[in-house]
Design a protein around this motif. Structure first.
Motif, PDB file in Angstrom:
ATOM      1  N   PRO A  43       0.847  -1.203   0.000  1.00  0.00           N
ATOM      2  CA  PRO A  43       0.000   0.000   0.000  1.00  0.00           C
ATOM      3  C   PRO A  43       0.880   1.250   0.000  1.00  0.00           C
ATOM      4  CG  PRO A  43      -0.791  -1.595   1.597  1.00  0.00           C
ATOM      5  CD  PRO A  43       0.526  -2.114   1.082  1.00  0.00           C
ATOM      6  N   LYS A  44       0.452   2.251  -0.716  1.00  0.00           N
ATOM      7  CA  LYS A  44       1.281   3.434  -0.937  1.00  0.00           C
ATOM      8  C   LYS A  44       1.208   4.434   0.206  1.00  0.00           C
ATOM      9  CE  LYS A  44       2.809   2.219  -4.907  1.00  0.00           C
ATOM     10  NZ  LYS A  44       3.370   0.939  -4.671  1.00  0.00           N
ATOM     11  N   TYR A  45       2.322   5.035   0.447  1.00  0.00           N
ATOM     12  CA  TYR A  45       2.395   6.186   1.311  1.00  0.00           C
ATOM     13  C   TYR A  45       3.170   7.232   0.525  1.00  0.00           C
ATOM     14  CZ  TYR A  45       6.919   4.017   2.305  1.00  0.00           C
ATOM     15  OH  TYR A  45       8.145   3.431   2.178  1.00  0.00           O
ATOM     16  N   GLN A  46       3.211   8.451   0.994  1.00  0.00           N
ATOM     17  CA  GLN A  46       3.817   9.540   0.228  1.00  0.00           C
ATOM     18  C   GLN A  46       5.333   9.395   0.159  1.00  0.00           C
ATOM     19  OE1 GLN A  46       2.231  11.561  -1.561  1.00  0.00           O
ATOM     20  NE2 GLN A  46       0.173  11.268  -0.804  1.00  0.00           N
ATOM     21  N   GLN A  47       5.779   8.926  -0.963  1.00  0.00           N
ATOM     22  CA  GLN A  47       7.214   8.893  -1.227  1.00  0.00           C
ATOM     23  C   GLN A  47       7.407   9.118  -2.716  1.00  0.00           C
ATOM     24  OE1 GLN A  47       8.071   4.900   0.178  1.00  0.00           O
ATOM     25  NE2 GLN A  47       8.480   4.226  -1.892  1.00  0.00           N
ATOM     26  N   ILE A  48       8.498   9.751  -3.062  1.00  0.00           N
ATOM     27  CA  ILE A  48       8.749  10.076  -4.463  1.00  0.00           C
ATOM     28  C   ILE A  48       9.273   8.862  -5.213  1.00  0.00           C
ATOM     29  CG2 ILE A  48      10.123  11.498  -6.019  1.00  0.00           C
ATOM     30  CD1 ILE A  48      10.033  13.683  -3.841  1.00  0.00           C
ATOM     31  N   PHE A  49      10.213   8.155  -4.616  1.00  0.00           N
ATOM     32  CA  PHE A  49      10.828   7.012  -5.275  1.00  0.00           C
ATOM     33  C   PHE A  49      10.556   5.729  -4.505  1.00  0.00           C
ATOM     34  CE2 PHE A  49      13.517  10.601  -6.595  1.00  0.00           C
ATOM     35  CZ  PHE A  49      13.368  10.488  -7.964  1.00  0.00           C
ATOM     36  N   GLU A  50      10.583   4.627  -5.239  1.00  0.00           N
ATOM     37  CA  GLU A  50      10.491   3.284  -4.673  1.00  0.00           C
ATOM     38  C   GLU A  50      11.794   2.562  -5.009  1.00  0.00           C
ATOM     39  OE1 GLU A  50       7.329   1.547  -6.956  1.00  0.00           O
ATOM     40  OE2 GLU A  50       5.772   2.618  -5.874  1.00  0.00           O
ATOM     41  N   LYS A  51      12.109   1.520  -4.268  1.00  0.00           N
ATOM     42  CA  LYS A  51      13.255   0.687  -4.638  1.00  0.00           C
ATOM     43  C   LYS A  51      13.048   0.122  -6.043  1.00  0.00           C
ATOM     44  CE  LYS A  51      14.334  -0.874   0.014  1.00  0.00           C
ATOM     45  NZ  LYS A  51      14.302  -2.053   0.899  1.00  0.00           N
ATOM     46  N   ASN A  52      11.798  -0.145  -6.373  1.00  0.00           N
ATOM     47  CA  ASN A  52      11.440  -0.682  -7.683  1.00  0.00           C
ATOM     48  C   ASN A  52      11.933   0.198  -8.833  1.00  0.00           C
ATOM     49  OD1 ASN A  52       9.740  -2.673  -9.250  1.00  0.00           O
ATOM     50  ND2 ASN A  52       8.737  -0.769  -9.832  1.00  0.00           N
ATOM     51  N   ASP A  53      12.095   1.491  -8.588  1.00  0.00           N
ATOM     52  CA  ASP A  53      12.567   2.402  -9.631  1.00  0.00           C
ATOM     53  C   ASP A  53      13.975   2.061 -10.096  1.00  0.00           C
ATOM     54  OD1 ASP A  53      10.152   3.798  -9.616  1.00  0.00           O
ATOM     55  OD2 ASP A  53      10.856   5.208  -8.093  1.00  0.00           O
ATOM     56  N   LEU A  57      16.959   1.996 -14.127  1.00  0.00           N
ATOM     57  CA  LEU A  57      18.407   2.059 -14.349  1.00  0.00           C
ATOM     58  C   LEU A  57      18.932   0.756 -14.922  1.00  0.00           C
ATOM     59  CD1 LEU A  57      19.533   3.893 -11.092  1.00  0.00           C
ATOM     60  CD2 LEU A  57      19.355   4.842 -13.406  1.00  0.00           C
ATOM     61  N   ILE A  58      18.436  -0.352 -14.412  1.00  0.00           N
ATOM     62  CA  ILE A  58      18.886  -1.662 -14.892  1.00  0.00           C
ATOM     63  C   ILE A  58      18.620  -1.802 -16.385  1.00  0.00           C
ATOM     64  CG2 ILE A  58      18.418  -4.146 -14.734  1.00  0.00           C
ATOM     65  CD1 ILE A  58      18.018  -3.658 -11.653  1.00  0.00           C
ATOM     66  N   PHE A  59      17.466  -1.327 -16.845  1.00  0.00           N
ATOM     67  CA  PHE A  59      17.152  -1.394 -18.274  1.00  0.00           C
ATOM     68  C   PHE A  59      17.840  -0.282 -19.070  1.00  0.00           C
ATOM     69  CE2 PHE A  59      13.501  -4.060 -16.984  1.00  0.00           C
ATOM     70  CZ  PHE A  59      13.664  -5.090 -17.899  1.00  0.00           C
ATOM     71  N   ALA A  60      18.128   0.837 -18.440  1.00  0.00           N
ATOM     72  CA  ALA A  60      18.745   1.960 -19.155  1.00  0.00           C
ATOM     73  C   ALA A  60      20.210   1.701 -19.476  1.00  0.00           C
ATOM     74  CB  ALA A  60      18.610   3.241 -18.345  1.00  0.00           C
ATOM     75  N   ILE A  61      20.916   1.000 -18.619  1.00  0.00           N
ATOM     76  CA  ILE A  61      22.353   0.786 -18.818  1.00  0.00           C
ATOM     77  C   ILE A  61      22.651   0.074 -20.143  1.00  0.00           C
ATOM     78  CG2 ILE A  61      24.374  -0.442 -17.906  1.00  0.00           C
ATOM     79  CD1 ILE A  61      23.304   0.389 -15.079  1.00  0.00           C
ATOM     80  N   PRO A  62      21.983  -1.044 -20.463  1.00  0.00           N
ATOM     81  CA  PRO A  62      22.256  -1.658 -21.771  1.00  0.00           C
ATOM     82  C   PRO A  62      21.897  -0.737 -22.936  1.00  0.00           C
ATOM     83  CG  PRO A  62      20.999  -3.163 -20.391  1.00  0.00           C
ATOM     84  CD  PRO A  62      21.063  -1.851 -19.666  1.00  0.00           C
ATOM     85  N   SER A  63      20.813   0.019 -22.787  1.00  0.00           N
ATOM     86  CA  SER A  63      20.414   0.930 -23.852  1.00  0.00           C
ATOM     87  C   SER A  63      21.478   2.004 -24.080  1.00  0.00           C
ATOM     88  CB  SER A  63      19.067   1.570 -23.512  1.00  0.00           C
ATOM     89  OG  SER A  63      18.623   2.400 -24.559  1.00  0.00           O
ATOM     90  N   ILE A  64      21.979   2.574 -23.007  1.00  0.00           N
ATOM     91  CA  ILE A  64      23.032   3.605 -23.118  1.00  0.00           C
ATOM     92  C   ILE A  64      24.281   3.028 -23.773  1.00  0.00           C
ATOM     93  CG2 ILE A  64      24.606   5.063 -21.776  1.00  0.00           C
ATOM     94  CD1 ILE A  64      22.209   5.341 -19.743  1.00  0.00           C
ATOM     95  N   ALA A  65      24.660   1.832 -23.351  1.00  0.00           N
ATOM     96  CA  ALA A  65      25.849   1.184 -23.934  1.00  0.00           C
ATOM     97  C   ALA A  65      25.642   0.906 -25.421  1.00  0.00           C
ATOM     98  CB  ALA A  65      26.168  -0.106 -23.181  1.00  0.00           C
ATOM     99  N   GLY A  89      10.972   1.864 -23.111  1.00  0.00           N
ATOM    100  CA  GLY A  89      11.100   2.438 -21.770  1.00  0.00           C
ATOM    101  C   GLY A  89      10.215   3.667 -21.591  1.00  0.00           C
ATOM    102  N   ILE A  90      10.164   4.509 -22.592  1.00  0.00           N
ATOM    103  CA  ILE A  90       9.295   5.695 -22.530  1.00  0.00           C
ATOM    104  C   ILE A  90       7.824   5.261 -22.474  1.00  0.00           C
ATOM    105  CG2 ILE A  90       8.462   7.697 -23.843  1.00  0.00           C
ATOM    106  CD1 ILE A  90      11.417   7.965 -24.872  1.00  0.00           C
TER     107      ILE A  90
END
Length: 149
Positions: A43-53, A57-65, A89-90
């Motif tokens: 259940p959500k509480y007010q936070q900007i980021f989750e660990k899930n975010d 990055l995990i998917f962005a690294i191969p794309s950047i490379a 990703g977008i």
């Protein structure tokens, strides 16, 4: 002719990313990396980021490379594979974070049966608070029954 192959490569990569997403979500996020994904099912509480975010990055690294290696010494297919990953990703961000979870209040009301179906399928996925017994692991390809409810 090469331009058409580049376009087809981008489209094919985008399409394959849905399969990669399903597999990653089912077997990795709900598997050995559950500790990163778990907070996303709580259940959500007010936070900007989750660990899930971290998965962005995990998917962005191969794309950047791939963008880098696809640009040098000259433009090649790796660039267009990276482009397919980026476009997926977008799309994932817009569907998952904006439309479904309303982390940004951009598209609050939609009448699209397709988008409503995606939202319903994801809500069914989230009814399970644990990593077991999950369903609807894909993002864009969900069972048709959710589009007709």
């Amino acid at each position: 002719m090469i331009v058409l192959l580049y376009i087809l490569t981008t489209i094919a990569t985008f399409t394959i990313m849905e399969i990669v997403t399903w597999f990653t979500h089912k077997y990795i996020m709900h598997g050995f990396l559950w500790y990163l994904h778990k907070d996303h099912h709580q259940p959500k509480y007010q936070q900007i980021f989750e660990k899930n975010d971290a998965f962005f990055l995990i998917f962005a690294i191969p794309s950047i490379a791939l963008f880098y290696f696809g640009s040098f010494p000259e433009l090649n297919f790796l660039f267009f594979i990276a482009l397919g990953i980026l476009l997926y990703g977008i799309t994932y961000f817009l569907i998952h974070d904006v439309l479904i979870h309303q982390r940004f209040k951009w598209f609050k009301k939609t009448k699209s049966k397709f988008l409503i179906g995606l939202r319903k399928a994801h809500k069914v996925h989230h009814k399970h608070l644990g990593k077991e017994d999950g369903e609807c692991f894909g993002m864009l390809n969900v069972p048709n029954k959710y589009h007709h409810m």
